[in-house]
Design an enzyme around this catalytic site. Structure first.
Site, PDB file in Angstrom:
ATOM      1  N   CYS A  58       0.849  -1.196   0.000  1.00 15.99           N
ATOM      2  CA  CYS A  58       0.000   0.000   0.000  1.00 15.99           C
ATOM      3  C   CYS A  58       0.885   1.247   0.000  1.00 15.99           C
ATOM      4  O   CYS A  58       1.586   1.509   0.969  1.00 15.99           O
ATOM      5  CB  CYS A  58      -0.922  -0.054   1.225  1.00 15.99           C
ATOM      6  SG  CYS A  58      -1.535   1.521   1.787  1.00 15.99           S
ATOM      7  N   CYS A 109       0.541   3.862   2.717  1.00 11.35           N
ATOM      8  CA  CYS A 109       1.049   3.319   3.985  1.00 11.35           C
ATOM      9  C   CYS A 109       2.568   3.450   4.044  1.00 11.35           C
ATOM     10  O   CYS A 109       3.142   3.802   5.073  1.00 11.35           O
ATOM     11  CB  CYS A 109       0.690   1.843   4.148  1.00 11.35           C
ATOM     12  SG  CYS A 109      -1.046   1.448   3.931  1.00 11.35           S
TER      13      CYS A 109
END
Lengths: 176, 154
Positions: free
Chosen positions: A71, A74
């Site tokens: 991600c 992230c």
């Protein structure tokens, strides 16, 4: 003379009222959904072969971050969280990353590569459901020392916003 | 070797910026003509007539287990060689005109690492009727929260 004292009194009350109102608005603005509800406890395998139980960190301000190595938002947040953990460790901050990767190997590699200095555990669908569905990443929860959820952030959030929430909770933490 | 911490501090955001830019270009490179909005898919699913797509989830299993489109098949993250190989194996015997819909929803559209490689693999195999579900933010907010049909488990 009496009128002047009354005026000062009213002005002081007005300042206190405005301060409390602003504080409450700040919380409303930055919190979503489950504010003030108790963070569900869990035990998850950590990436070092042990177990991580959330309630162990009761008494600390916890930033619970659901993330994954694949991600991109992230990954962008990680260096900021490393800095926050360093900056506020002594004041009682514990960041816990719950990886939603399907496999622990890339998580261990990421942990090493990014010099992650906070706790990381492997998540699963059950904990996702426990926290109201983790159906997109990242999702972060700010948890007070009494275990109550003070904010839920869906998607990437400016680190300043999260830091302000953490500082506010640390300032009122009796266990400091 | 001594590493300058200030230089590292400056270099790290730059690396992230470049990586994020690449990721954005990758997802945005899927042409509009091959994107399908969630509401369009719901109409197709609820219609009693018309061809239904073979729906394939090319994202994370942890997310799929919590919520997915009923009737969709889980293949795995197409950003990994294993995931791509499973996708190729799943479709290899199908007619190249088969209506296929791929979706993920792990992250915002511009950051999804999975849909573009899956789309590319299907194009390379010669599939001519492929659609990619356009999930702007994530599967939770753009599908589940809208009350669209959802299933749980494996």
């Amino acid at each position: 003379m009496l009128n002047k004292k009354l005026l000062i009194g009213f002005a002081a009350l007005a300042v206190v009222f405005l301060f409390l109102l602003a504080r409450s608005r700040f919380r409303e603005h930055h919190s979503q959904g489950t504010q003030q509800s108790l963070a569900p406890d869990f035990v998850l395998p950590d990436i070092n072969g042990g177990n991580l139980r959330l309630s162990t960190y009761r008494g600390k301000v916890v930033l619970l971050d659901f993330w994954a190595t694949w991600c991109e938002p992230c990954r962008e947040e990680t260096p900021h969280f490393v800095e926050l953990q360093d900056k506020y460790r002594d004041q009682g901050l514990q960041i816990i990353g719950v990886s939603m990767d399907d496999d622990a190997a890339p998580v261990r590699q990421f942990h090493k590569q990014f010099k992650v200095n906070y706790l990381v555990a492997m998540g699963n669908a059950k904990i996702g459901e426990l926290y109201g569905g983790i159906l997109g990443l990242p999702i972060a929860f700010v948890i007070a020392p009494d275990g109550s959820i003070r904010a839920r952030h869906d998607g990437a959030v400016k680190v300043d916003v999260i830091e302000a929430e953490i500082r506010e909770l640390l300032a009122t933490n009796p266990a400091r | 070797m001594n590493r300058n911490p200030n230089l590292m501090r400056l270099a790290l955001p730059l690396v992230f910026f470049i990586a994020a830019t690449c990721a954005a270009q990758q997802a945005d490179a899927i042409p509009e003509s091959r994107r399908m909005k969630p509401e369009e898919l719901v109409k197709i699913m609820q219609s009693s007539s018309g061809e239904k797509p073979l729906m394939i989830d090319v994202g994370s299993h942890v997310l799929y287990s919590q919520a997915h489109i009923p009737g969709s098949e889980y293949i795995g993250p197409a950003s990994t060689p294993d995931g791509l190989e499973r996708l190729r194996r799943r479709v290899q015997s199908l007619s190249r005109g088969t209506f296929i819909l791929i979706y993920c929803g792990c992250c915002p559209w511009t950051h999804c690492p999975n849909v573009k490689p899956a789309d590319e693999a299907l194009q390379a195999l010669g599939f001519s009727n492929v659609k990619v579900l356009y999930i702007a933010n994530n599967f939770g907010s753009d599908w589940v929260a809208k009350g669209y049909p959802t299933a749980k488990g494996d």
